[in-house]
Enzyme design. Structure first.
Site, PDB file in Angstrom:
ATOM      1  N   TYR A   1      12.004   9.749  13.979  1.00 60.05           N
ATOM      2  CA  TYR A   1      11.863   9.560  12.529  1.00 60.05           C
ATOM      3  C   TYR A   1      12.992  10.284  11.776  1.00 60.05           C
ATOM      4  CZ  TYR A   1       9.342   9.422   8.012  1.00 60.05           C
ATOM      5  OH  TYR A   1       8.972   9.228   6.698  1.00 60.05           O
TER       6      TYR A   1
ATOM      7  N   ARG B   1       0.855  -1.209   0.000  1.00 58.46           N
ATOM      8  CA  ARG B   1       0.000   0.000   0.000  1.00 58.46           C
ATOM      9  C   ARG B   1       0.885   1.251   0.000  1.00 58.46           C
ATOM     10  NH1 ARG B   1      -1.043   1.996   5.346  1.00 58.46           N
ATOM     11  NH2 ARG B   1      -0.169   0.621   6.949  1.00 58.46           N
TER      12      ARG B   1
ATOM     13  N   ILE C   1       3.154   4.384  -0.897  1.00 54.96           N
ATOM     14  CA  ILE C   1       4.252   4.568  -1.841  1.00 54.96           C
ATOM     15  C   ILE C   1       4.762   3.205  -2.309  1.00 54.96           C
ATOM     16  CG2 ILE C   1       6.647   5.372  -2.035  1.00 54.96           C
ATOM     17  CD1 ILE C   1       5.919   7.641  -0.061  1.00 54.96           C
TER      18      ILE C   1
END
Ligand SMILES: NC(=O)c1ccc[n+]([C@@H]2O[C@H](COP(=O)([O-])OP(=O)(O)OC[C@H]3O[C@@H](n4cnc5c(N)ncnc54)[C@H](OP(=O)(O)O)[C@@H]3O)[C@@H](O)[C@H]2O)c1
Length: 240
Positions: free
Chosen positions: A147, A12, A14
């Site tokens: 991140y 799903r 990218i």
């Protein structure tokens, strides 16, 4: 025989666009996922692409998963390390578990997958590894120390591994997407997203297919002279 490509998180977002674009070039594609079996099975039925479930943060699972793909489909020549998660929070609120999950999945996943496939690529003297980083790994982002650190680490990992693969015909590159219209970005509150889009020079979110196009190039035969690079696909938001 067609080359075999693994796209992690390839069912799903990218990753889905990357799986489809690589399939369109004639490759045999295996798409992995973490736990959303419903989406993965629908994707497999729709596309004919084989799907495999394992956690990229789990070293042994990557070894076993890549071995299974090779046994089912053939030697793995291409890996796109796309699987990624966010667990946002300022450092005052961020838990150790959320720090570790993001580092282990986004950055650890690249290491675990490379350990599984790099030796074979070197032996066969051909390979392509593409790691999906992020604009937020290049520029930093409030509330994303985990991140941003993981994605920034991916860019260093890419440049180091590229040096190890170059003489053996194995290229290692990264793509740093800007804000792309996927479930991950749909989770951003609307008012925050509006402010983000206002800062994108082209004036819109990117499409997953625009990232996939870059991956196709980096995985091609003609991409063989490109290694250790980071391709920014971000609508001009960060010129690096
Ligand atoms: N969207 C953006 O704007 C944007 C911008 C910059 C960078 N990126 C990066 O691009 C990549 C794809 O993002 P996306 O927006 O397409 O994400 P997404 O829609 O949330 O999809 C993430 C995919 O990764 C899989 N995944 C997550 N954790 C995993 C794990 N531990 N093991 C194996 N698979 C795992 C998911 O599997 P399930 O379906 O089973 O959950 C899913 O297939 C990520 O690395 C992300 O950090 C995205």
């Amino acid at each position: 025989m067609a080359r075999v490509a693994i796209v992690t998180g390839g069912t799903r977002g990218i990753g889905e666009a990357i799986s489809l674009a690589l399939q369109k070039t004639g490759l045999t594609v295996a798409a992995t996922y973490a736990g959303n079996a419903e989406r993965a099975e629908a994707f497999a039925a729709r596309t004919g692409i084989a799907v495999y479930q394992w956690d990229v943060a789990d070293y042994d699972a990557c070894q076993a998963g890549c071995a299974k793909v090779a046994a089912d489909l053939g030697d793995v020549d291409i890996v796109v390390n796309n699987a990624g998660i966010t667990r946002d929070g300022t450092i005052l609120k961020l838990s150790y578990d959320d720090w570790k999950a993001v580092i282990d999945t986004n950055l650890g996943g690249c290491f675990n997958m490379a350990k599984a496939v790099f030796p074979g690529m070197r032996t066969r003297k051909w390979g392509r590894i593409v790691n999906i980083g992020s604009i937020n790994g290049q520029a930093g982002q409030y509330g994303q120390v985990n991140y941003a650190a993981a994605k920034s680490g991916i860019h260093g990992f890419t440049k180091a591994l590229a040096q190890e693969g170059a003489r053996a015909g194995v290229t290692v590159n990264a793509i740093a997407p800007g804000y792309i219209d996927t479930d991950m970005v749909a989770a951003v509150p609307a008012d925050v997203l509006e402010k983000i889009v206002a800062k994108i020079p082209v004036g819109r979110l990117g499409q997953a297919s625009e990232i996939a196009r870059g991956v196709v190039f980096l995985c091609s035969e003609e991409g063989g002279f490109v290694t250790g690079s980071t391709l920014s696909i971000n609508g001009g938001q960060h010129m690096y």
